[in-house]
Design a protein around this motif. Structure first.
Motif, short mmCIF file in Angstrom:
data_model
loop_
_atom_site.label_atom_id
_atom_site.label_comp_id
_atom_site.label_asym_id
_atom_site.label_seq_id
_atom_site.Cartn_x
_atom_site.Cartn_y
_atom_site.Cartn_z
N GLN A 126 -13.52 21.87 42.95
CA GLN A 126 -14.18 23.18 42.91
C GLN A 126 -15.60 23.07 43.46
N ASP A 127 -15.91 23.96 44.40
CA ASP A 127 -17.26 24.03 44.93
C ASP A 127 -18.20 24.57 43.83
N LYS A 128 -19.22 23.81 43.51
CA LYS A 128 -20.07 24.18 42.37
C LYS A 128 -20.83 25.49 42.60
N LYS A 129 -21.10 25.80 43.86
CA LYS A 129 -21.85 27.04 44.14
C LYS A 129 -20.93 28.25 44.22
N THR A 130 -19.88 28.17 45.05
CA THR A 130 -19.02 29.33 45.26
C THR A 130 -17.91 29.44 44.22
N LYS A 131 -17.64 28.33 43.48
CA LYS A 131 -16.55 28.25 42.49
C LYS A 131 -15.16 28.32 43.14
N GLU A 132 -15.12 28.24 44.49
CA GLU A 132 -13.83 28.22 45.18
C GLU A 132 -13.28 26.79 45.18
#
Length: 328
Positions: A126-132
């Motif tokens: 999971q991308d920590k910034k976008t949550k994608e």
């Protein structure tokens, strides 16, 4: 998908029998006024975008844009033409790097005329910034032909529901483990909690790169669910799980046989054809039922030794006579 906030929920829906892929979604509850999918239909379609065979090679295009030209495993014969692939067969959440957030392990199958040719595995983080969710690993593992009578890692449809096979593939390793889907949600949750507990140790060995995992449904009907869990690389250990499919409670051997009867051990020693095993004062903890046969298993000098007995021969000691009515 993070241990602290748990703001994402992984949802799966089985489609058809145990052979069929499942639909997976990850829903984000970070903004409760805007609940949204962050892993949706497109990702659940799988990792392969095109696959065909030509001149004995498998040519596979993947979702990340990479292409692979694969030689089938020894003994696999592929015909020129399209290869079959559906959606994801598995999507498993686990925090493998212990950073407090789960990764997603996905697996897709590559087939031709029902012959399994390869498993395609991926890990998403999971991308920590976008949550994608973004893929950072793709693995293709070619598969040797499986004899028709080999049911290792096969699921099973039976009275209580369906045993589904869930698989993870990483470089140099694979793990397949059972989950249960049924109409009774309470029973389903209880059964899966038990399966998770029993599989936990073997899956930890897989995540650490120490051992692969597999399973085999020995018997599944209205009377009993008997599942063998297998762990290892070059040598393997086995663990048996025997469950009442109506209650999801474990079945103990002393509920099946009258172990207090002093005539039982002498009869077992008389009938036993495995000369490496002698039953002196007690029966082993590991056992399973396959068809109308009872198998006792114990580890001797690092090897699992199995002795089989027709339950009809043990009728006098059998506490669950209904187990003789095998339908599997």
């Amino acid at each position: 998908a993070g241990k602290s906030a748990r703001q994402q929920l992984l949802v799966s829906a089985a489609q058809g029998d145990w052979h069929a892929p499942s639909e997976y979604r990850v829903l984000s509850f970070a903004n409760k006024k805007n609940v949204r999918e962050v892993f949706g239909a497109a990702e659940s379609m799988g990792l392969v975008t095109q696959a065909f065979a030509k001149d004995g090679k498998m040519h596979v295009s993947l979702i990340d844009g990479n292409k692979s030209d694969l030689t089938p495993a020894a003994g696999c014969v592929v015909e020129d033409g399209k290869l079959e692939y559906g959606g994801l067969h598995s999507l498993v959440a686990h925090d493998v790097d212990n950073d407090g957030a789960d990764e997603l392990f996905g697996c897709q199958q590559l087939l031709q005329k029902k012959q399994s040719l390869a498993d395609v595995g991926a890990i998403w983080k999971q991308d920590k910034k976008t949550k994608e969710w973004k893929q950072f690993s793709l693995t293709i593992m070619t598969l040797a032909p499986t004899p028709k009578d080999n049911t290792v890692n096969d699921g099973k449809d039976f009275a209580a529901g369906t045993i589904l096979a869930r698989k993870m593939v990483v470089p140099g390793g694979e793990a397949t483990f059972p989950v249960f889907a049924g109409k009774d949600v309470e029973l389903q949750n209880k059964m899966n909690k038990l399966l998770q507990e029993e599989c936990h140790e073997y899956l930890e060995h897989f995540y650490k790169g120490e051992a692969d995992m597999a399973f085999k449904v020995m018997r599944a009907d209205e009377q009993i669910l008997s599942v063998q869990l297998i762990s290892g690389k070059n040598s393997f250990i086995h663990h048996q799980l025997n469950v009442n499919p109506k209650t999801a409670e474990k079945i103990r051997l002393d509920e099946v046989l009258n172990v207090k009867d002093k005539d039982l051990l002498p009869l077992l020693n008389l009938l036993n054809t495995n000369k490496k095993v002698v039953y002196k004062d007690r029966l082993p903890d590991e056992w399973y039922i396959e068809g109308d046969n009872l198998f006792l298993m114990q580890r001797i000098d690092g090897v699992d030794q199995v002795s089989g007995f027709a339950m009809g021969n043990l009728h006098k000691f059998l506490l669950k006579k209904e187990l003789l009515n095998s339908k599997s």
